[in-house]
Structures are given as structure tokens and as C-alpha cells.
Design a protein around this motif. Sequence first.
Motif, PDB file in Angstrom:
ATOM      1  N   ASP A 206     -17.045  16.947 -25.986  1.00  0.00           N
ATOM      2  CA  ASP A 206     -18.498  16.760 -25.940  1.00  0.00           C
ATOM      3  C   ASP A 206     -18.801  15.647 -24.952  1.00  0.00           C
ATOM      4  O   ASP A 206     -18.678  14.470 -25.288  1.00  0.00           O
ATOM      5  N   GLY A 207     -19.196  16.013 -23.737  1.00  0.00           N
ATOM      6  CA  GLY A 207     -19.471  15.039 -22.690  1.00  0.00           C
ATOM      7  C   GLY A 207     -20.691  14.180 -22.942  1.00  0.00           C
ATOM      8  O   GLY A 207     -20.881  13.152 -22.306  1.00  0.00           O
ATOM      9  N   SER A 208     -21.539  14.570 -23.894  1.00  0.00           N
ATOM     10  CA  SER A 208     -22.753  13.807 -24.162  1.00  0.00           C
ATOM     11  C   SER A 208     -22.559  12.729 -25.223  1.00  0.00           C
ATOM     12  O   SER A 208     -23.463  11.958 -25.497  1.00  0.00           O
ATOM     13  N   SER A 209     -21.375  12.674 -25.824  1.00  0.00           N
ATOM     14  CA  SER A 209     -21.100  11.667 -26.854  1.00  0.00           C
ATOM     15  C   SER A 209     -21.005  10.282 -26.241  1.00  0.00           C
ATOM     16  O   SER A 209     -20.509  10.124 -25.126  1.00  0.00           O
ATOM     17  N   PRO A 210     -21.449   9.257 -26.964  1.00  0.00           N
ATOM     18  CA  PRO A 210     -21.308   7.890 -26.456  1.00  0.00           C
ATOM     19  C   PRO A 210     -19.840   7.490 -26.425  1.00  0.00           C
ATOM     20  O   PRO A 210     -19.021   8.050 -27.151  1.00  0.00           O
ATOM     21  N   PRO A 211     -19.482   6.502 -25.594  1.00  0.00           N
ATOM     22  CA  PRO A 211     -18.086   6.056 -25.542  1.00  0.00           C
ATOM     23  C   PRO A 211     -17.587   5.614 -26.919  1.00  0.00           C
ATOM     24  O   PRO A 211     -18.307   4.979 -27.677  1.00  0.00           O
ATOM     25  N   GLY A 212     -16.348   5.980 -27.225  1.00  0.00           N
ATOM     26  CA  GLY A 212     -15.750   5.606 -28.502  1.00  0.00           C
ATOM     27  C   GLY A 212     -16.082   6.551 -29.643  1.00  0.00           C
ATOM     28  O   GLY A 212     -15.612   6.379 -30.756  1.00  0.00           O
ATOM     29  N   ALA A 213     -16.903   7.582 -29.394  1.00  0.00           N
ATOM     30  CA  ALA A 213     -17.280   8.529 -30.447  1.00  0.00           C
ATOM     31  C   ALA A 213     -16.493   9.822 -30.293  1.00  0.00           C
ATOM     32  O   ALA A 213     -17.031  10.900 -30.409  1.00  0.00           O
ATOM     33  N   GLY A 214     -15.215   9.702 -30.009  1.00  0.00           N
ATOM     34  CA  GLY A 214     -14.391  10.866 -29.737  1.00  0.00           C
ATOM     35  C   GLY A 214     -13.860  11.534 -30.985  1.00  0.00           C
ATOM     36  O   GLY A 214     -14.254  11.240 -32.103  1.00  0.00           O
ATOM     37  N   ALA A 215     -12.933  12.447 -30.743  1.00  0.00           N
ATOM     38  CA  ALA A 215     -12.312  13.216 -31.822  1.00  0.00           C
ATOM     39  C   ALA A 215     -11.290  12.334 -32.526  1.00  0.00           C
ATOM     40  O   ALA A 215     -10.223  12.068 -31.991  1.00  0.00           O
ATOM     41  N   GLY A 216     -11.613  11.865 -33.718  1.00  0.00           N
ATOM     42  CA  GLY A 216     -10.689  11.021 -34.463  1.00  0.00           C
ATOM     43  C   GLY A 216      -9.531  11.820 -35.028  1.00  0.00           C
ATOM     44  O   GLY A 216      -8.392  11.394 -34.992  1.00  0.00           O
ATOM     45  N   ARG A 217      -9.797  12.991 -35.529  1.00  0.00           N
ATOM     46  CA  ARG A 217      -8.772  13.865 -36.107  1.00  0.00           C
ATOM     47  C   ARG A 217      -8.966  15.277 -35.575  1.00  0.00           C
ATOM     48  O   ARG A 217     -10.077  15.674 -35.235  1.00  0.00           O
ATOM     49  N   VAL A 218      -7.887  16.030 -35.555  1.00  0.00           N
ATOM     50  CA  VAL A 218      -7.944  17.412 -35.083  1.00  0.00           C
ATOM     51  C   VAL A 218      -7.099  18.273 -36.019  1.00  0.00           C
ATOM     52  O   VAL A 218      -6.047  17.843 -36.486  1.00  0.00           O
TER      53      VAL A 218
END
Length: 160
Positions: free
Chosen positions: A138-150
Amino acid sequence: LSCLAADPAAAEAAGYGHYGVVTSVAARPAGGPSGRPGGKETTSSDPAVGAGDLLVTTGVDWTTKIWSPTYAYGADAAPSRPLVSYLGSSYDYVSDAAWHPARTSVFVTSTASGTLSLWNLAQGVDGPVSGADGVVVDGSSPPGAGAGRVRWSEDGRRLA
């Protein structure tokens, strides 16, 4: 799996694991005697073939490492070094890893910035097949709001 040493280069040369906190440990699922669904017996020296004897670890040191607890370096050595260590191209920690439920050579890793990397050990261990930069979720997410778990779906067709 983790080593906090004063000199990271010396720790890596000595064969230690992650230089910092380990964020995930994922064991390859075994589908039968050979690790493949259906349990068909195979013989191969390929690390992607065989029982569920591989672990993938990820860490805040930007690395993904593949381990085999059953493989030892030397006659009396303990399995204390990873088989493969891959340093990511971004300055973002690798937050999780998950093996594909049916394809024993495939796993995925995620980063804190929201990128996923798809790996296929049957195609090589030089890096992810999705490319060094991974796939941005998701390119629109703020920095640091990435995928924590998959996680994979049960049939292995989707990721969550």
C-alpha cells in the motif's frame, strides 16, 4: 539466533545469527515423508526438497536467514550458522516470514515499510524472486505503517 556483538563484521565472520532482535522464526511445514503434500518420497541434495527441516528467521538487522537444524558444519559442530543470509536493500527491518502451505520451496517476508518479498528456493537462494525492492502493498500508507505480520490462506492463493 541473535548475537549482540561490539563488531558486527566479526560476528558475521564467526557465523553468528542475527545482529540484533529476531522478529520472526518460521519452520517449513512438512506435508509427508518428503515434506511434499501427498508424501511422495524424493531424493535430492537440493535444500528446497526434503522434510520440513528448514527455518527462516528475520530481524531488525535487515536480514533474512535460512537455517537447517539438522545440518552441522564439520563432524562435531553444532548447527549454529545459517545456510543462507540475505541482507535487504532497504534500511527497513524485516518483520515476518511465512512458508507457503503447499509449495515447500516458497516463502514470503514482510518489512516494516509495507513491502512483501516472495522467495522460491527452487529457483535460487540469491534473493527474492519478486526483486530486491519487493512488492509495495500500500503505497499510500504513512512511513512505519507497514505489514507487521503476513500469513498465507489455507490453499496458498492469497496473503493477508
